[in-house]
Design a protein around this motif. Structure first.
Motif, mmCIF file in Angstrom:
data_model
loop_
_atom_site.group_PDB
_atom_site.id
_atom_site.type_symbol
_atom_site.label_atom_id
_atom_site.label_comp_id
_atom_site.label_asym_id
_atom_site.label_seq_id
_atom_site.Cartn_x
_atom_site.Cartn_y
_atom_site.Cartn_z
ATOM 1 N N VAL A 159 0.837 -1.203 0.000
ATOM 2 C CA VAL A 159 0.000 0.000 0.000
ATOM 3 C C VAL A 159 0.871 1.252 0.000
ATOM 4 N N LEU A 160 1.823 1.323 0.913
ATOM 5 C CA LEU A 160 2.647 2.525 1.034
ATOM 6 C C LEU A 160 3.560 2.725 -0.173
ATOM 7 N N ALA A 161 4.095 1.654 -0.705
ATOM 8 C CA ALA A 161 4.950 1.765 -1.897
ATOM 9 C C ALA A 161 4.134 2.209 -3.114
ATOM 10 N N ASP A 162 2.948 1.631 -3.296
ATOM 11 C CA ASP A 162 2.128 1.963 -4.459
ATOM 12 C C ASP A 162 1.568 3.390 -4.397
ATOM 13 N N LEU A 163 1.405 3.939 -3.194
ATOM 14 C CA LEU A 163 0.869 5.292 -3.049
ATOM 15 C C LEU A 163 1.939 6.374 -2.960
ATOM 16 N N ALA A 164 3.197 6.014 -2.843
ATOM 17 C CA ALA A 164 4.270 6.983 -2.596
ATOM 18 C C ALA A 164 4.348 8.083 -3.646
ATOM 19 N N ASP A 165 4.294 7.741 -4.923
ATOM 20 C CA ASP A 165 4.409 8.767 -5.966
ATOM 21 C C ASP A 165 3.275 9.790 -5.875
ATOM 22 N N ALA A 166 2.056 9.314 -5.690
ATOM 23 C CA ALA A 166 0.906 10.226 -5.602
ATOM 24 C C ALA A 166 0.976 11.080 -4.337
ATOM 25 N N VAL A 167 1.225 10.453 -3.201
ATOM 26 C CA VAL A 167 1.273 11.183 -1.934
ATOM 27 C C VAL A 167 2.410 12.197 -1.946
ATOM 28 N N GLY A 168 3.480 11.911 -2.658
ATOM 29 C CA GLY A 168 4.602 12.829 -2.776
ATOM 30 C C GLY A 168 4.262 14.131 -3.492
ATOM 31 N N LYS A 169 3.084 14.209 -4.112
ATOM 32 C CA LYS A 169 2.643 15.454 -4.759
ATOM 33 C C LYS A 169 2.323 16.539 -3.728
ATOM 34 N N VAL A 170 2.070 16.132 -2.482
ATOM 35 C CA VAL A 170 1.896 17.095 -1.389
ATOM 36 C C VAL A 170 3.281 17.273 -0.771
ATOM 37 N N PRO A 171 3.872 18.469 -0.862
ATOM 38 C CA PRO A 171 5.258 18.660 -0.407
ATOM 39 C C PRO A 171 5.457 18.415 1.089
ATOM 40 N N ALA A 172 6.607 17.854 1.421
ATOM 41 C CA ALA A 172 6.974 17.627 2.824
ATOM 42 C C ALA A 172 7.557 18.904 3.411
ATOM 43 N N THR A 173 7.184 19.188 4.645
ATOM 44 C CA THR A 173 7.728 20.350 5.351
ATOM 45 C C THR A 173 8.581 19.941 6.547
ATOM 46 N N ARG A 174 8.472 18.680 6.957
ATOM 47 C CA ARG A 174 9.301 18.149 8.051
ATOM 48 C C ARG A 174 9.354 16.635 7.936
ATOM 49 N N ARG A 175 10.233 16.020 8.695
ATOM 50 C CA ARG A 175 10.468 14.574 8.633
ATOM 51 C C ARG A 175 10.245 13.954 10.008
ATOM 52 N N CYS A 176 10.027 12.652 10.003
ATOM 53 C CA CYS A 176 9.975 11.905 11.260
ATOM 54 C C CYS A 176 11.378 11.853 11.849
ATOM 55 N N LEU A 177 11.443 11.890 13.149
ATOM 56 C CA LEU A 177 12.714 11.713 13.841
ATOM 57 C C LEU A 177 12.635 10.440 14.660
ATOM 58 N N GLY A 178 13.629 9.589 14.504
ATOM 59 C CA GLY A 178 13.712 8.382 15.322
ATOM 60 C C GLY A 178 14.622 8.626 16.509
ATOM 61 N N GLN A 179 14.728 7.650 17.380
ATOM 62 C CA GLN A 179 15.597 7.803 18.561
ATOM 63 C C GLN A 179 17.023 8.095 18.151
ATOM 64 N N GLU A 180 17.471 7.491 17.056
ATOM 65 C CA GLU A 180 18.855 7.703 16.610
ATOM 66 C C GLU A 180 19.077 9.154 16.151
ATOM 67 N N ASP A 181 17.989 9.857 15.758
ATOM 68 C CA ASP A 181 18.104 11.253 15.304
ATOM 69 C C ASP A 181 18.189 12.233 16.463
ATOM 70 N N THR A 182 17.819 11.815 17.657
ATOM 71 C CA THR A 182 17.769 12.737 18.789
ATOM 72 C C THR A 182 18.987 12.666 19.687
ATOM 73 N N ARG A 183 19.944 11.838 19.351
ATOM 74 C CA ARG A 183 21.146 11.704 20.180
ATOM 75 C C ARG A 183 22.154 12.757 19.870
#
Length: 164
Positions: A140-164
């Motif tokens: 589902v997520l792979a097949d929808l990625a191109d279409a959903v990507g038409k709405v621009p990203a303004t921020r990203r998810c941060l994982g625990q490894e990103d907060t160290r």
């Protein structure tokens, strides 16, 4: 039944039975593919949903796209295996699981049986409802990625490894 129109050709008369016959044929055709009843999101009229909606795939896995009865929505499969709604509330900071698939970040809430997947860092946000026992979330997520990507990203998810 008396025809509404009569046209004579070289091979003989052609009879047209008009609107009642056409309406009956239309009912038979549409009865085979009922429209999916989907409640629209609060911000469904947001014009930023439009580029995504016109880019949606005709199928997700083996589930084909169906018509819905509300703005900024889509459904795949009969019965519906995937429901999409654009214009849902934008998720704020969360401790819910967030995954990135083909450059699109999704907040995942696992329900029983329906999962809710919401785009993270995109406004308007898009929500997917699906049962992972009926269709793979990765598909589902792979097949929808191109279409959903038409709405621009303004921020990203941060994982625990990103907060160290």
């Amino acid at each position: 039944m008396r025809p509404l129109h009569r046209i004579t050709t070289v091979s003989g008369p052609i009879r047209w039975f008009g609107l009642p016959a056409a309406a009956a044929i239309l009912v038979v055709i549409t009865a085979c593919s009922p429209v999916v009843d989907v409640t629209p999101a609060k911000d469904a009229a947001n014009p930023a949903c439009a580029p995504m909606l016109v880019a949606l795939p005709d199928a997700i896995g083996d589930a084909t796209l169906r018509k819905t009865n509300s703005q900024a929505t889509a459904a795949w499969g009969d019965p519906s295996r995937v429901i999409l709604r654009c214009g849902v509330n934008v998720p704020g900071p969360t401790t819910d699981r967030c995954v990135s698939v083909n450059g699109i970040d999704w907040v995942i809430k696992e329900g029983d049986p329906v999962w809710t997947l919401t785009t993270f860092g995109r406004e308007p946000a898009t929500e997917i409802l699906m049962d992972p026992d009926k269709i793979s979330s990765a598909t589902v997520l792979a097949d929808l990625a191109d279409a959903v990507g038409k709405v621009p990203a303004t921020r990203r998810c941060l994982g625990q490894e990103d907060t160290r």
